[in-house]
Design an enzyme around this catalytic site. Structure first.
Site, short mmCIF file in Angstrom:
data_model
loop_
_atom_site.label_atom_id
_atom_site.label_comp_id
_atom_site.label_asym_id
_atom_site.label_seq_id
_atom_site.Cartn_x
_atom_site.Cartn_y
_atom_site.Cartn_z
CE LYS A 199 26.79 -33.11 36.66
NZ LYS A 199 26.33 -32.94 37.90
NE ARG A 211 26.80 -33.81 46.62
CZ ARG A 211 26.84 -34.13 45.53
NH1 ARG A 211 25.75 -34.96 44.42
NH2 ARG A 211 27.00 -33.35 44.41
CG HIS A 216 18.86 -30.35 44.94
ND1 HIS A 216 18.84 -32.00 43.79
CD2 HIS A 216 19.96 -30.47 44.34
CE1 HIS A 216 20.25 -32.48 42.89
NE2 HIS A 216 20.74 -31.31 43.09
CB SER A 218 20.78 -35.83 40.19
OG SER A 218 20.23 -34.89 40.93
P1 ADP Z 1 25.84 -29.13 39.13
O1 ADP Z 1 25.63 -30.37 37.37
O2 ADP Z 1 25.85 -28.03 39.08
O3 ADP Z 1 25.86 -29.99 40.05
P2 ADP Z 1 23.49 -30.88 40.80
O4 ADP Z 1 22.66 -30.47 40.54
O5 ADP Z 1 24.09 -31.86 40.42
O6 ADP Z 1 24.21 -29.84 39.55
O7 ADP Z 1 24.31 -30.26 42.20
C1 ADP Z 1 23.57 -29.25 41.88
C2 ADP Z 1 24.15 -28.31 43.92
O8 ADP Z 1 23.25 -28.61 44.58
C3 ADP Z 1 25.54 -28.31 43.53
O9 ADP Z 1 25.68 -27.68 44.51
C4 ADP Z 1 25.15 -29.79 44.05
O10 ADP Z 1 26.79 -29.29 44.87
C5 ADP Z 1 24.48 -30.05 45.62
N1 ADP Z 1 23.52 -30.78 46.13
C6 ADP Z 1 24.17 -32.07 45.40
N2 ADP Z 1 23.56 -33.05 46.10
C7 ADP Z 1 23.49 -32.37 46.75
C8 ADP Z 1 23.31 -32.92 48.51
N3 ADP Z 1 22.62 -34.26 49.08
N4 ADP Z 1 22.95 -32.14 49.95
C9 ADP Z 1 23.65 -31.10 49.45
N5 ADP Z 1 23.76 -30.17 48.20
C10 ADP Z 1 23.63 -30.74 47.19
#
Ligand code: ADP
Length: 163
Positions: free
Chosen positions: A41, A91, A17, A129
């Site tokens: 979630k 990703r 992130h 996450s």
């Molecule tokens: P959500 O529940 O909205 O998907 P996340 O916290 O899981 O929230 O992810 C937020 C954003 O960050 C999403 O667009 C996700 O694809 C992106 N993201 C999560 N992990 C990575 C990573 N390792 N590299 C790039 N983008 C990521």
């Protein structure tokens, strides 16, 4: 002024992130990172306040970033903050389907909103996450997955949650 929103659950924030925040911050005048409730979630590990505090710490070095949280519609949040851009990270192909649908729905709600997708840094493509939460649950090592500056906070929040 080009204002972008970076929405997510960030439960917790990872170095994947932070890499997206750093890169996106160079493309806009202001980047608002907002923790959202994701109804898909069901159970969060960290509270909204804890997630905001961890992101604030992990983005201290980025000058044009603001961190907040919101429980409501992303389109309403964008209107309130006069933001026309949404930044999401991708990703893998598996992220695409869901992100594509979200972006199209947002466009239908507000045609002025542009979703900008940023490709993950290859070395962070396996970081999520949910993976971090699993490791936390089983006391695994988080080295190289979360920003170093929040390692102690994660441990403290978990310890406090046990009491
Ligand atoms: P959500 O529940 O909205 O998907 P996340 O916290 O899981 O929230 O992810 C937020 C954003 O960050 C999403 O667009 C996700 O694809 C992106 N993201 C999560 N992990 C990575 C990573 N390792 N590299 C790039 N983008 C990521």
């Amino acid at each position: 002024m080009r204002i972008a929103i970076c929405p997510g659950s960030f439960d917790p924030v990872t170095i994947g992130h932070v890499d997206i925040f750093e890169r996106a911050s160079t493309m806009f005048d202001e980047l608002i990172i907002s923790v959202f409730v994701n109804p898909g979630k069901d159970r969060a590990m960290f509270s909204m306040e804890q997630r905001v505090a961890m992101i604030e710490k992990a983005t201290k070095h980025i000058p044009n970033v603001k961190v907040t949280c919101f429980s409501g519609l992303l389109s309403d949040f964008c209107l309130q903050n006069k933001a026309n851009f949404i930044v999401r990270g991708l990703r893998a192909f598996s992220d695409f389907e869901n992100e594509f649908q979200r972006a199209l729905l947002l466009k239908k709600i507000n045609p002025n909103l542009e979703t900008v997708f940023m490709m993950t840094n290859a070395q962070y493509s396996c970081i999520s996450s949910s993976g971090v939460r699993e490791l936390v649950y089983f006391n695994g090592k988080l080295d190289g997955l979360i920003p170093k500056c929040i390692e102690k906070d994660i441990a403290a929040y978990i310890e406090a949650g046990k009491k």
